[in-house]
Design a protein around this motif. Structure first.
Motif: not given
Length: 494
Positions: A102-110
């Protein structure tokens, strides 16, 4: 999960994500990892899709993992059996202990400064972050939010049920009812024979035909081998037999499309008999493998058609009516249930918003490196299977390569690896060359592939095996930078 850090963050706990967990444990045992899963269960596609008859359209000797033999009798397996296989793999190796459900990944920043991804997640309506040195996208190639349904004229007047297979629920009862399945792909040819068992009648309504090939549901040679040899050896032999046959068939189809087309059509004629209109309903206008070929185990689709419980209608929809569908030919199909088996909504990079040092990544403007990494995007890989063979064959190789890459970086003290295209002679072509509608609708937003290696997708398992398992990691295209300890040295100097 705020402030948690991992060496590797894996997105998705389906077939690919569980495979990634195994390979990380086996090949990078000193690295920490987490699997971020947006839903509440393991399985991905095989847990999401619940429509009648859900099954694989690849044999399980290649759709199964290289490290875990498929031991059931059926080579073309049903969805629940595949789901159990994936979950069993996770339990056996303790991979399930690394999953955050139940852990939705929304985005990521490097951040180059930190040599890490900050991954934004949402759980129970609350946003938080985890950080990871490497991001491995294993969330598949389509949106879980819903499939593709065209805008059907007059659909608002239809009094029956209209459902997309991706949204199938247990309360949908087709027993004794008239059903129309719109579509001619793998989902449609699976639904029709299964629903025909209890429905009053099932019509497969298609605008144009698809290549359909019948094959035995069980592989007798594989089952015999399993009685004579250790399970892993028997599995490996069968796996390679299937791989080599698939490669030979695909290459022959590309070189001799007219002969392969004639052979497939003749097989259908033998199944359906001389009086059936094979030319209209089972003779595509395109060449074999311009779209994926549909596999029907034990000829179940043809059996349903011959029984009279099902039929194929090749026509175009003029409008929905209160009680069914009126076609452009003037024919009317009465329906209590209409199933829109009209395709998926494809999405690149798991549909995530990605940034690199504040720069937003547009997937459509990147170039794919070895079918798994992307130009100018550091420390990120994605699992994407073959279009002409099973998904898992390429994903297994991708997982192996990611582990090789991680171990190489540790050995050399590098924290960042980025594919860079410095060759002006590399042309760009679409990621996939399929003519299928669901593919064409999405290709503009997908990464491009190059005209030469290592930017070219080969769709060839044997070639990828050599390139991904045995070639040198440092090939002049991967840029290794950001030496370990560099940030600390900079702070000391300041």
């Amino acid at each position: 999960m705020a402030n948690e850090h991992f060496d590797v963050a894996v997105v998705g706990a389906g077939l690919s994500g569980i495979g990634a967990g195994y390979h990380l444990q086996a090949n990078c045992p000193d690295r920490s990892y987490v699997i971020l899963e947006g839903r509440d269960a393991i399985g991905g596609t095989w847990d999401l899709f619940r429509y009648p008859g859900i099954r694989s359209d690849s044999d399980m000797f290649t759709l199964g993992y290289a490290f875990k033999p498929w031991t059931q009798a059926k080579a073309i397996a049903d969805g629940p059996s595949i789901l159990n296989y994936v979950r069993e793999t996770a339990r056996e190796h303790g991979i399930d202990q690394h999953i955050r459900f139940n852990t939705q990944v929304k985005g990521a920043s490097w951040s180059t400064e930190d040599a890490a991804w900050t991954v934004e997640v949402e759980k129970d309506g609350k946003r938080s972050h985890v950080t990871a040195n490497f991001l491995f996208l294993c969330g598949g190639y389509y949106s879980y939010a819903g499939g593709y349904t065209p805008e059907f004229p007059g659909v608002e007047s239809f009094k029956g049920q209209l459902v997309h297979p991706q949204k199938w629920t247990p309360d949908i009862d087709h027993a004794g009812k008239k059903v129309v399945v719109i579509g001619s792909g793998a989902t449609a040819v699976t639904l029709v024979p299964e629903m025909a068992k209890t429905a009053a009648h099932v019509t497969m309504l298609q605008r144009s035909p698809t290549y359909v090939v019948a094959a035995p549901g069980e592989d007798k040679q594989a089952n015999w081998l399993r009685t004579k040899l250790p399970a892993k050896l028997a599995y490996a032999i069968t796996r390679w037999r299937k791989v080599l046959f698939g490669m030979v068939f695909y290459n022959y189809a590309r070189k001799q499309p007219a002969k392969v087309k004639a052979g497939i059509i003749e097989m259908v004629r033998k199944e359906m008999g001389p009086d059936y209109d094979v030319a209209t309903h089972f003779t595509p206008t395109y060449n074999p493998w311009d779209q994926r070929i549909c596999l029907v185990p034990d000829a179940d689709l043809f059996t349903a058609l011959k029984s009279g419980k099902a039929e194929v209608v090749t026509d175009h929809i003029e409008t929905f009516t209160e009680t069914g569908i009126k076609l452009k030919s003037g024919k009317v199909l009465e329906a209590d249930i209409v199933v829109s088996a009209t395709g998926l909504v494809l999405q690149a990079m798991n549909g995530l918003k990605l940034t690199v040092d504040g720069r937003v990544i547009d997937p459509g403007k990147t170039l794919s490196y070895k079918g798994m990494m992307y130009s100018d995007v550091p420390n990120l890989a994605s699992a994407f299977g073959y279009t002409n063979a099973s998904w898992t064959l390429k994903c297994d190789l991708t997982c192996e390569y990611v582990c090789r890459l991680l171990n190489h970086m540790k050995k050399t003290g590098n924290r960042q690896v980025t594919p860079r295209n410095d060759d002006p002679n590399i042309g760009e072509v679409p990621w996939l060359d399929f003519s299928s509608g669901y593919v064409q609708r999405a290709m503009a937003s997908f990464p491009k592939q190059g005209t030469k290696a290592p930017w070219k997708l080969h769709q060839n398992y044997a070639l990828d095996l050599m390139n991904l398992r045995f070639t040198k990691i440092e090939d002049g295209v991967l840029a290794f930078t950001n030496k370990a300890g560099a940030k600390a040295r900079r702070l000391e100097a300041a």
